[in-house]
Design a protein around this motif. Sequence first.
Motif, short mmCIF file in Angstrom:
data_model
loop_
_atom_site.label_atom_id
_atom_site.label_comp_id
_atom_site.label_asym_id
_atom_site.label_seq_id
_atom_site.Cartn_x
_atom_site.Cartn_y
_atom_site.Cartn_z
N ILE A 272 0.84 -1.20 0.00
CA ILE A 272 0.00 0.00 0.00
C ILE A 272 0.87 1.24 0.00
O ILE A 272 1.65 1.47 0.92
CB ILE A 272 -0.95 0.01 1.21
N ASP A 273 0.71 2.02 -1.02
CA ASP A 273 1.50 3.23 -1.21
C ASP A 273 0.54 4.41 -1.34
O ASP A 273 -0.30 4.43 -2.24
CB ASP A 273 2.35 3.09 -2.48
N PRO A 274 0.60 5.40 -0.44
CA PRO A 274 -0.30 6.56 -0.53
C PRO A 274 -0.26 7.25 -1.89
O PRO A 274 -1.24 7.89 -2.29
CB PRO A 274 0.22 7.49 0.57
N SER A 275 0.83 7.10 -2.64
CA SER A 275 0.90 7.72 -3.96
C SER A 275 -0.01 7.02 -4.97
O SER A 275 -0.17 7.47 -6.10
CB SER A 275 2.34 7.70 -4.48
N LEU A 276 -0.62 5.87 -4.54
CA LEU A 276 -1.59 5.19 -5.40
C LEU A 276 -2.77 6.11 -5.72
O LEU A 276 -3.46 5.94 -6.73
CB LEU A 276 -2.10 3.91 -4.72
N ARG A 277 -3.01 7.08 -4.83
CA ARG A 277 -4.11 8.01 -5.05
C ARG A 277 -3.61 9.09 -6.01
O ARG A 277 -3.34 10.23 -5.64
CB ARG A 277 -4.55 8.63 -3.71
N ARG A 278 -3.51 8.68 -7.28
CA ARG A 278 -2.85 9.54 -8.26
C ARG A 278 -3.76 10.59 -8.86
O ARG A 278 -3.29 11.53 -9.49
CB ARG A 278 -2.27 8.65 -9.38
N VAL A 279 -5.08 10.45 -8.69
CA VAL A 279 -6.02 11.41 -9.27
C VAL A 279 -6.87 12.01 -8.15
O VAL A 279 -7.52 11.29 -7.39
CB VAL A 279 -6.94 10.73 -10.30
N THR A 280 -6.81 13.32 -7.98
CA THR A 280 -7.57 14.00 -6.93
C THR A 280 -8.32 15.18 -7.53
O THR A 280 -8.09 16.34 -7.17
CB THR A 280 -6.63 14.49 -5.81
N MET A 281 -9.20 14.91 -8.47
CA MET A 281 -9.95 15.97 -9.13
C MET A 281 -11.11 16.46 -8.27
O MET A 281 -11.55 15.78 -7.34
CB MET A 281 -10.50 15.47 -10.48
#
Length: 345
Positions: free
Chosen positions: A221-230
């Motif tokens: 689990i890598d927090p950078s997986l949340r790559r889209v925050t529109m």
Amino acid sequence: MFVVGSGRSGTSTMAGTLRTLGLHVPQPEVVADATNPKGFGEPRWVVDLHTELLRVSNVQVSDARPRAWLDTGTTSGDHATRARVAACLEEQFSLADELVIKDPRASWFLGLWRAAADRCDATSSYVTMLRPVTEVVGSKQTYYGRMGAGSDQGAVTRTAAWINMMLHTERATRGQQRAFVRYGDLLDDWTQPVFALGEAFDLAGVKTAMAVDIAEVHRFIDPSLRRVTMTWDDIGVPDRLRELADETWQALDAIASDDSAKNQEWCDQLRTAYAGQYAEAEAFAHSTVVAQRRTAAAEARREAGQQAPRSAADRVPHAVRAMVPPAARQKLRRAMGRERPQGPA
């Protein structure tokens, strides 16, 4: 354990976490790609099954139509299909006691899976992943491409499909052993929601996880997986649809903390409101639908005319047909039912 909810909501991360802690994902799995580099956690045969059933039902993976649920329910109610799925589950339970079934298409067929699990004397549990609709739609636009003639049309369709999917998933899992997990919570500190699932659903794989398994999940689990925050500023949808999507998110977010009758009733009201809004949109677009049907019918007739098979007589070269005496040709036409009409005397 069924991991359900809209695609791009963290379902793959949850399924991968449970697999790492010892639950069994039926093999082989869908191969990772650029849209999901750490893997999907999806059994290949489950995806193939759902794809087949959606095709038969004439339903898309992200379908905004409320009646699509009736169509998939009719298809999955087939006795032979249920027996087929139960047989597959039985085979998997010979390999492990705790299974993870994950596929964004699964929500369309939860009744089918519940019936199959019951045949196997298995307990069904459901974890629905929650992620803000703007992030889901933005992620789909980024990794799956644009839909329709313009980006706004794709955003409208995907926002409506998210509302339809999430509200009906909530309804389909109601009264069952279930939990709702926010994707943000999973990324911030996965141990809290996942070990809560282990206790609530008595998952031996989670409750008895070894330190090496826990360390592996930390790497997975890598927090950078949340790559889209529109946000809504990045996605153009009508105000009424935006308001309904926002309220749907608020209701589901509330259920994640308090799965009460009050919040379930809130979802019922939203589902009714969405069906009404969709019916209104269909009424507005009726002329467009009729025009498209006429165009499709005209094209089909044109193609049929172009592809009409020639008779055996038509395939005989003209020079050869001319060698047959006129009286004989007339008899042949009469025998074949192709006699030419006679002119006036």
